[in-house]
Design an enzyme around this catalytic site. Structure first.
Site, short mmCIF file in Angstrom:
data_model
loop_
_atom_site.label_atom_id
_atom_site.label_comp_id
_atom_site.label_asym_id
_atom_site.label_seq_id
_atom_site.Cartn_x
_atom_site.Cartn_y
_atom_site.Cartn_z
N THR A 84 0.82 -1.21 0.00
CA THR A 84 0.00 0.00 0.00
C THR A 84 0.85 1.26 0.00
O THR A 84 1.98 1.25 0.51
CB THR A 84 -0.90 -0.02 1.26
OG1 THR A 84 -1.53 1.24 1.41
CG2 THR A 84 -0.10 -0.30 2.53
N ASP A 85 0.27 2.35 -0.51
CA ASP A 85 0.96 3.64 -0.45
C ASP A 85 1.06 4.16 0.99
O ASP A 85 1.81 5.09 1.27
CB ASP A 85 0.27 4.67 -1.34
CG ASP A 85 -1.20 4.92 -1.01
OD1 ASP A 85 -1.73 4.27 -0.09
OD2 ASP A 85 -1.82 5.77 -1.68
N GLU A 86 0.26 3.57 1.90
CA GLU A 86 0.26 4.07 3.29
C GLU A 86 1.59 3.85 4.00
O GLU A 86 1.82 4.43 5.06
CB GLU A 86 -0.85 3.39 4.08
CG GLU A 86 -2.22 3.75 3.57
CD GLU A 86 -3.32 3.34 4.52
OE1 GLU A 86 -3.03 3.02 5.68
OE2 GLU A 86 -4.47 3.35 4.09
N TYR A 129 -2.11 -0.78 11.00
CA TYR A 129 -2.19 -1.46 9.70
C TYR A 129 -0.99 -1.12 8.82
O TYR A 129 -0.29 -2.00 8.33
CB TYR A 129 -3.50 -1.07 8.98
CG TYR A 129 -3.48 -1.33 7.49
CD1 TYR A 129 -3.47 -2.62 6.98
CD2 TYR A 129 -3.42 -0.27 6.56
CE1 TYR A 129 -3.42 -2.87 5.61
CE2 TYR A 129 -3.38 -0.50 5.20
CZ TYR A 129 -3.37 -1.80 4.72
OH TYR A 129 -3.31 -2.03 3.37
N LYS A 169 2.17 -3.38 7.22
CA LYS A 169 2.45 -3.50 5.77
C LYS A 169 3.88 -3.04 5.48
O LYS A 169 4.59 -3.64 4.66
CB LYS A 169 1.45 -2.69 4.95
CG LYS A 169 0.02 -3.21 4.95
CD LYS A 169 -0.15 -4.59 4.35
CE LYS A 169 0.02 -4.63 2.86
NZ LYS A 169 -0.34 -5.97 2.30
P1 NAD Z 1 -9.68 -7.50 2.00
O1 NAD Z 1 -9.72 -7.23 3.46
O2 NAD Z 1 -10.90 -7.21 1.18
O3 NAD Z 1 -9.30 -9.03 1.71
C1 NAD Z 1 -8.31 -9.69 2.40
C2 NAD Z 1 -8.43 -11.18 2.08
O4 NAD Z 1 -7.35 -11.87 2.74
C3 NAD Z 1 -9.73 -11.82 2.58
O5 NAD Z 1 -10.25 -12.67 1.58
C4 NAD Z 1 -9.28 -12.63 3.79
O6 NAD Z 1 -10.11 -13.76 4.05
C5 NAD Z 1 -7.86 -13.03 3.40
N1 NAD Z 1 -7.01 -13.32 4.56
C6 NAD Z 1 -6.84 -12.57 5.68
N2 NAD Z 1 -5.99 -13.17 6.53
C7 NAD Z 1 -5.57 -14.31 5.92
C8 NAD Z 1 -4.67 -15.35 6.28
N3 NAD Z 1 -4.02 -15.33 7.45
N4 NAD Z 1 -4.48 -16.37 5.42
C9 NAD Z 1 -5.14 -16.42 4.22
N5 NAD Z 1 -6.02 -15.46 3.83
C10 NAD Z 1 -6.23 -14.42 4.67
O7 NAD Z 1 -8.43 -6.70 1.45
P2 NAD Z 1 -8.25 -5.87 0.10
O8 NAD Z 1 -8.79 -4.51 0.29
O9 NAD Z 1 -8.71 -6.69 -1.02
O10 NAD Z 1 -6.64 -5.74 0.07
C11 NAD Z 1 -5.86 -6.78 -0.52
C12 NAD Z 1 -4.41 -6.40 -0.43
O11 NAD Z 1 -4.18 -5.19 -1.14
C13 NAD Z 1 -3.89 -6.16 0.99
O12 NAD Z 1 -2.60 -6.69 1.09
C14 NAD Z 1 -3.88 -4.66 1.12
O13 NAD Z 1 -2.88 -4.25 2.04
C15 NAD Z 1 -3.53 -4.24 -0.29
N6 NAD Z 1 -4.02 -2.92 -0.71
C16 NAD Z 1 -5.33 -2.60 -0.57
C17 NAD Z 1 -5.79 -1.37 -1.04
C18 NAD Z 1 -7.26 -0.98 -0.93
O14 NAD Z 1 -7.61 0.13 -1.31
N7 NAD Z 1 -8.14 -1.83 -0.44
C19 NAD Z 1 -4.89 -0.49 -1.63
C20 NAD Z 1 -3.54 -0.84 -1.75
C21 NAD Z 1 -3.11 -2.08 -1.29
O1 DAU Z 2 -4.21 3.87 0.44
C1 DAU Z 2 -4.39 2.49 0.34
C2 DAU Z 2 -5.25 2.00 1.51
O2 DAU Z 2 -6.58 2.43 1.23
C3 DAU Z 2 -5.19 0.49 1.67
O3 DAU Z 2 -3.90 0.12 2.03
C4 DAU Z 2 -6.18 0.02 2.75
O4 DAU Z 2 -6.20 -1.39 2.82
C5 DAU Z 2 -7.57 0.53 2.38
O5 DAU Z 2 -8.47 0.18 3.41
C6 DAU Z 2 -7.54 2.04 2.20
O6 DAU Z 2 -7.27 2.71 3.45
P1 DAU Z 2 -8.07 4.02 3.92
O7 DAU Z 2 -7.99 4.10 5.39
O8 DAU Z 2 -7.69 5.19 3.11
O9 DAU Z 2 -9.57 3.57 3.43
P2 DAU Z 2 -11.01 3.70 4.13
O10 DAU Z 2 -12.00 3.24 3.10
O11 DAU Z 2 -11.07 3.11 5.46
O12 DAU Z 2 -11.18 5.29 4.29
C7 DAU Z 2 -11.00 6.19 3.21
C8 DAU Z 2 -11.09 7.60 3.76
O13 DAU Z 2 -12.44 7.86 4.18
C9 DAU Z 2 -10.24 7.84 4.99
O14 DAU Z 2 -9.73 9.16 4.92
C10 DAU Z 2 -11.21 7.71 6.16
C11 DAU Z 2 -12.50 8.21 5.58
N1 DAU Z 2 -13.76 7.62 6.10
C12 DAU Z 2 -13.86 6.26 6.17
C13 DAU Z 2 -15.01 5.65 6.59
C14 DAU Z 2 -15.15 4.15 6.70
C15 DAU Z 2 -14.84 8.44 6.42
O15 DAU Z 2 -14.77 9.68 6.34
N2 DAU Z 2 -16.00 7.84 6.83
C16 DAU Z 2 -16.14 6.50 6.92
O16 DAU Z 2 -17.25 6.02 7.29
#
Ligand code: NAD
Ligand code: DAU
Length: 339
Positions: free
Chosen positions: A128-130, A155, A159
């Site tokens: 992630t960019d975080e 989190y 990562k």
């Molecule tokens: P998600 O929470 O939707 O899915 C995570 C999946 O991993 C689920 O299917 C869960 O069952 C599985 N999992 C969790 N723990 C496990 C374990 N111990 N063994 C096997 N499987 C397991 O997550 P997502 O939003 O799809 O993110 C996927 C990846 O992308 C993560 O690594 C996250 O850090 C990265 N990422 C997410 C975002 C975003 O915006 N959501 C952005 C950048 C990077």
């Molecule tokens: O940047 C990549 C990341 O983006 C990934 O690594 C994470 O897995 C993914 O969850 C996401 O993280 P964020 O914390 O940015 O996403 P989230 O959807 O939780 O929140 C997005 C923004 O919205 C954040 O600034 C918090 C805000 N927010 C979130 C929720 C759930 C609100 O204002 N209200 C809400 O109800």
């Protein structure tokens, strides 16, 4: 320039029943000849429905934990590479209870690296960019591959730790690995705990959306399908040992995204509740993806955010049976946190 083309015939996709892992699995099946073994523990965030309908002879689901070394030893021989999405992914959950994040994100990545080392397999680590912390709203800079790590939340710190393990295993043991750090994804099958699906499903339920803090925090949005094509480009044509940032120039403040969602529902732009801010809330993320674009020729396809958002809203309207079971518990958790 890329080293050459790596052409995996079968890959293990960890977390392939989650949001991005399932979008990636679908993309691979539809766009390539490569088969997929999905390894997923099916936590609250994993749903086998996300990969339902994909052909059985191309996709096999193994329910299991990435921390299970024996299971990894069983699966490794049949695959050419691992694409590692499995993680605990939600910042708010990591603040309420960090332990599972350490186990899955840090120990899980370590177990996969060790398995790749034992079996001589390639790993692509999805991050992630975080890991780079945050930027000020008025900072002209964006994150690049050279930006120092400065994670803020439990989190993002796990990562960041996982990225460091991948770099060390590559340098010390020559595990052939690549890393990508992507910005915020949107698309179908995203859990209702996340910002966009939470507000969309609230509006479907006639509940006012919830905005944290002053709503000015900026996220850099990319469609999950574009994340998938970028990961495939890096896996097959990226240079081993390298990190690539993935982003689609989609910077938007949370309040602007919310106004767009409210407009799509025909609601007044002010029709939402301000709620308690997230502790340590990162202000702004912004990705400079020049390296990925210049080296691998990658481009996003979803460049119209309003259009992509409208499709996602439609998806949640059409798939209530998918999200409904998780909605009540998710909102109860947020209510208890004052959010
Ligand atoms: P998600 O929470 O939707 O899915 C995570 C999946 O991993 C689920 O299917 C869960 O069952 C599985 N999992 C969790 N723990 C496990 C374990 N111990 N063994 C096997 N499987 C397991 O997550 P997502 O939003 O799809 O993110 C996927 C990846 O992308 C993560 O690594 C996250 O850090 C990265 N990422 C997410 C975002 C975003 O915006 N959501 C952005 C950048 C990077
Ligand atoms: O940047 C990549 C990341 O983006 C990934 O690594 C994470 O897995 C993914 O969850 C996401 O993280 P964020 O914390 O940015 O996403 P989230 O959807 O939780 O929140 C997005 C923004 O919205 C954040 O600034 C918090 C805000 N927010 C979130 C929720 C759930 C609100 O204002 N209200 C809400 O109800």
């Amino acid at each position: 320039m890329a080293d050459g083309v790596f052409e995996p015939r079968r890959i293990i996709v960890t977390g392939g029943c989650g949001f991005i892992g399932s979008n990636f699995t679908r993309w691979v099946v539809e766009s390539t000849d490569c088969d997929v073994v999905v390894l997923d523990k099916l936590t609250y965030a994993g749903n086998p429905e996300n990969i339902a309908g994909l052909p059985d002879d191309r996709v096999r689901l193994v329910v299991g934990d990435i921390c299970d070394a024996d299971l990894l030893d069983e699966l490794m021989p049949e695959a050419d590479a691992v694409v590692h999405f499995a993680a605990e992914s939600h910042n708010d959950n990591s603040i309420a209870g960090p332990e599972p994040f350490l186990r899955t994100n840090v120990e899980g990545t370590y177990r996969l690296l060790e398995a790749c080392r034992r079996h001589g397999k390639r790993l692509h680590h999805v991050s992630t960019d975080e890991v780079y912390g945050d930027l000020a709203l008025d900072d002209p800079a964006r994150f690049t591959e050279e930006t120092p790590y400065r994670p803020s939340s439990p989190y993002s710190s796990t990562k960041a730790a996982s990225d460091m393990l991948v770099r060390a295993w590559h340098r010390t043991y020559r595990v052939p690995a690549t890393i990508s750090n992507c910005s915020n994804n949107y698309g179908p099958c995203q859990h209702v705990e996340k910002f966009i699906p939470r507000q969309v499903t609230n509006l479907i339920d006639g509940v006012r959306p919830k905005l944290y803090g002053d709503g000015m925090n900026v996220r850099d949005w990319i469609h999950a399908e574009d994340h998938s094509s970028a990961v495939w480009a890096i896996l097959t044509r990226g240079r081993v040992g390298e990190t690539y940032l993935i982003g689609a120039d989609g910077e938007r403040s949370n309040i602007d995204v919310l106004r767009e969602v409210l407009r799509a529902f025909g609601r007044d732009e002010g029709d939402f509740d301000w709620v308690r801010d997230r502790p340590g809330h990162d202000r702004r993320y912004a990705i400079d993806s020049s390296k990925l674009r210049a080296e691998l020729g990658w481009r996003p396809r979803h460049t119209d955010f309003a259009e992509g958002l409208a499709e996602v809203i439609e998806w949640y309207r059409d798939n209530e049976a998918w999200w409904r079971p998780a909605k009540g518990a998710t909102e109860a958790k947020y209510r208890a946190q004052g959010q």
